[in-house]
Design an enzyme around this catalytic site. Structure first.
Site, PDB file in Angstrom:
ATOM      1  N   GLY A  20       2.910  11.665   6.197  1.00 34.28           N
ATOM      2  CA  GLY A  20       4.113  11.355   6.439  1.00 34.28           C
ATOM      3  C   GLY A  20       5.202  11.615   5.455  1.00 34.28           C
ATOM      4  O   GLY A  20       6.102  12.076   5.616  1.00 34.28           O
ATOM      5  N   ARG A  24       4.268  16.738   1.201  1.00 33.76           N
ATOM      6  CA  ARG A  24       2.789  17.501   2.058  1.00 33.76           C
ATOM      7  C   ARG A  24       2.751  18.649   2.915  1.00 33.76           C
ATOM      8  O   ARG A  24       1.901  19.185   2.521  1.00 33.76           O
ATOM      9  CB  ARG A  24       1.828  16.190   2.202  1.00 33.76           C
ATOM     10  CG  ARG A  24       0.995  16.219   2.477  1.00 33.76           C
ATOM     11  CD  ARG A  24       0.118  14.808   3.068  1.00 33.76           C
ATOM     12  NE  ARG A  24       0.239  14.242   2.056  1.00 33.76           N
ATOM     13  CZ  ARG A  24       0.058  12.585   2.361  1.00 33.76           C
ATOM     14  NH1 ARG A  24       0.198  12.519   4.722  1.00 33.76           N
ATOM     15  NH2 ARG A  24       0.655  11.576   2.215  1.00 33.76           N
ATOM     16  N   GLY A  89      -2.615  11.891   7.318  1.00 31.34           N
ATOM     17  CA  GLY A  89      -1.808  10.776   6.649  1.00 31.34           C
ATOM     18  C   GLY A  89      -2.988  10.447   5.410  1.00 31.34           C
ATOM     19  O   GLY A  89      -4.353  11.130   6.026  1.00 31.34           O
ATOM     20  N   SER A 203      -7.302   6.811   1.150  1.00 37.10           N
ATOM     21  CA  SER A 203      -7.060   6.644  -0.379  1.00 37.10           C
ATOM     22  C   SER A 203      -6.983   5.291  -1.415  1.00 37.10           C
ATOM     23  O   SER A 203      -7.071   5.660  -2.680  1.00 37.10           O
ATOM     24  CB  SER A 203      -5.083   6.835  -0.358  1.00 37.10           C
ATOM     25  OG  SER A 203      -4.402   5.916   0.074  1.00 37.10           O
ATOM     26  N   ASP A 204      -7.200   3.927  -0.483  1.00 42.84           N
ATOM     27  CA  ASP A 204      -7.742   2.946  -1.240  1.00 42.84           C
ATOM     28  C   ASP A 204      -8.281   1.998  -0.436  1.00 42.84           C
ATOM     29  O   ASP A 204      -8.378   1.630   0.896  1.00 42.84           O
ATOM     30  CB  ASP A 204      -6.654   2.165  -1.444  1.00 42.84           C
ATOM     31  CG  ASP A 204      -5.329   1.947  -0.407  1.00 42.84           C
ATOM     32  OD1 ASP A 204      -4.845   3.436  -0.380  1.00 42.84           O
ATOM     33  OD2 ASP A 204      -5.362   0.730  -0.120  1.00 42.84           O
TER      34      ASP A 204
HETATM   35  O1  LIG Z   1       0.525   9.304   3.649  1.00 36.35           O
HETATM   36  P1  LIG Z   1       0.777   8.608   4.576  1.00 36.35           P
HETATM   37  O2  LIG Z   1       1.104   9.942   5.737  1.00 36.35           O
HETATM   38  O3  LIG Z   1       1.934   8.872   4.578  1.00 36.35           O
HETATM   39  O4  LIG Z   1       0.373   7.191   5.276  1.00 36.35           O
HETATM   40  C1  LIG Z   1       0.126   6.718   4.594  1.00 36.35           C
HETATM   41  O5  LIG Z   1       0.609   6.046   3.634  1.00 36.35           O
HETATM   42  C2  LIG Z   1       2.008   5.426   3.594  1.00 36.35           C
HETATM   43  C3  LIG Z   1       2.195   4.115   3.038  1.00 36.35           C
HETATM   44  O6  LIG Z   1       2.432   4.555   1.718  1.00 36.35           O
HETATM   45  C4  LIG Z   1       2.703   5.331   4.951  1.00 36.35           C
HETATM   46  O7  LIG Z   1       3.297   6.001   5.846  1.00 36.35           O
HETATM   47  C5  LIG Z   1       0.922   5.389   5.506  1.00 36.35           C
HETATM   48  O8  LIG Z   1       0.878   5.524   6.877  1.00 36.35           O
HETATM   49  O1  LIG Z   2      -0.859   2.414   4.975  1.00 31.68           O
HETATM   50  C1  LIG Z   2      -1.204   2.283   4.247  1.00 31.68           C
HETATM   51  C2  LIG Z   2      -1.397   3.361   3.743  1.00 31.68           C
HETATM   52  C3  LIG Z   2      -3.193   3.612   2.673  1.00 31.68           C
HETATM   53  N1  LIG Z   2      -3.760   3.144   2.053  1.00 31.68           N
HETATM   54  C4  LIG Z   2      -2.528   1.287   2.964  1.00 31.68           C
HETATM   55  O2  LIG Z   2      -3.195   0.285   1.953  1.00 31.68           O
HETATM   56  N2  LIG Z   2      -1.608   0.846   3.445  1.00 31.68           N
END
Ligand SMILES: O=P(O)(O)O[C@H]1O[C@H](CO)[C@@H](O)[C@H]1O
Ligand SMILES: O=c1cc[nH]c(=O)[nH]1
Length: 234
Positions: A20, A24, A89, A203-204
Site C-alpha cells: 500500500g 515500502r 500489506g 501489525s495490530d
Molecule cells: O500496509 P498497507 O499495505 O497500506 O495496508 C493496510 O494499511 C493501510 C491502513 O493503515 C491500508 O492500506 C491497509 O490495508
Molecule cells: O486496515 C488496517 C490495517 C492494519 N490494521 C488495521 O486495524 N486495519
C-alpha cells in the site's frame, strides 16, 4: 504510459509486488532487488523493476483502500501485462488466536465496499485468491519456519470505523483480519484471468489493542517479502 503509471510497455515485469505504501515499494527495491530502476513517480506512487534471484520482478505502491488499489491493479494487468500480482500489506487481527507479527495468506476477502454489489447486482460475489499462489506461499513460508495462517480476511472501506460489532461478527465467522485492498485485487485478477495473492503481516490486534513495535514490524515485514518474492519465482 497510463494516466497513473508513467512507464513504457516492457518496463514492468509480469510479477508485481503491491504494498500500500509507496515508500515500502522503495524499501523492497533497495533491499531485495538487484539493479532496481524506478519506473513511476506519478503522484508519488513509486514503482520499481529489478532482479530477484535472476528473475525480473516489479514492486508498485497502490495507496490505501479499494478505489486507489483498483486503479493500479487495473492498469498493471491491462496496460503492462502483469500476470502475478501479490499484495504485501499490513492488517489488524480480529481473532483471539491470530497474534501480532503473524503472517496471513488471504484465501478470500469479504468486503463492505460496493464495488461488486454495483457491478453485479443481486449477487454476493466471493473474491478468492489464486490457489496456485496460495499453495506456493504457504509452502515457501512453512519451509522458512514461519507459522503461516491461511483464511478469510475483511477488506474494509473504513480505517477509523465505529463497527467493532461488525468485526466481532466477522470474527465469529472465522475471518482472520481486517485490511483495505484484497477484495479488489482478487476481483480484478479473476475478471482479467490472472493470478492474485495477498500476504499480510499482522501489525495490530483490533480487539486487544496490542501493536507491534516498529522493529518487530520490520522483521516480520522482511519475512513476508521473502515469502512473496520466492512465491512469484518461476
Ligand atoms: O500496509 P498497507 O499495505 O497500506 O495496508 C493496510 O494499511 C493501510 C491502513 O493503515 C491500508 O492500506 C491497509 O490495508
Ligand atoms: O486496515 C488496517 C490495517 C492494519 N490494521 C488495521 O486495524 N486495519
Amino acid at each position: 504510459m497510463t494516466v497513473h503509471i508513467g512507464a513504457k510497455k516492457g518496463d514492468i515485469a509480469e510479477a508485481v509486488l503491491l504494498p500500500g505504501d509507496p515508500l515500502r515499494a522503495k524499501y523492497i527495491a533497495e533491499n531485495f532487488l538487484e539493479n532496481a530502476v524506478c519506473y513511476n513517480e506519478v503522484r508519488g506512487m513509486l514503482g520499481f523493476t529489478g532482479l530477484y534471484k535472476g528473475q525480473r520482478v516489479s514492486v508498485q505502491g497502490t495507496g490505501m483502500g479499494i478505489p486507489s488499489a483498483g486503479i493500479y491493479i487495473h492498469e498493471l494487468i491491462n496496460e503492462f501485462g502483469a500476470t502475478d500480482l501479490v499484495r504485501v500489506g499490513t492488517c489488524g487481527a480480529i481473532q483471539n488466536d491470530v497474534k501480532v507479527r503473524d503472517v496471513i495468506v488471504a484465501q478470500a476477502a469479504c468486503t463492505d465496499s460496493a464495488i461488486n454489489r454495483n457491478a453485479y447486482p443481486g449477487i454476493d460475489y466471493a473474491p478468492i485468491g489464486s490457489f496456485e499462489l496460495i499453495k506456493k506461499a504457504y509452502e515457501v513460508g512453512t519451509d522458512q519456519g514461519l507459522h503461516i495462517r491461511v483464511g478469510n480476511v475483511f477488506s474494509s472501506d473504513v480505517f477509523y470505523s465505529d463497527g467493532l460489532d461488525t468485526l466481532k461478527l466477522l470474527g465469529k465467522l472465522g475471518v482472520l483480519a481486517v485490511e483495505m485492498e484484497t477484495a479488489v485485487l482478487y476481483t480484478l485478477a479473476a475478471k482479467f484471468g490472472v493470478r492474485g495473492l495477498s500476504i499480510l503481516t499482522v501489525s495490530d490486534h483490533v480487539m486487544t489493542g496490542e501493536q507491534t513495535t516498529s522493529q518487530e514490524r520490520q522483521t516480520t515485514f522482511n519475512q513476508m517479502i521473502e515469502v512473496a518474492l520466492d512465491t512469484v519465482l518461476k
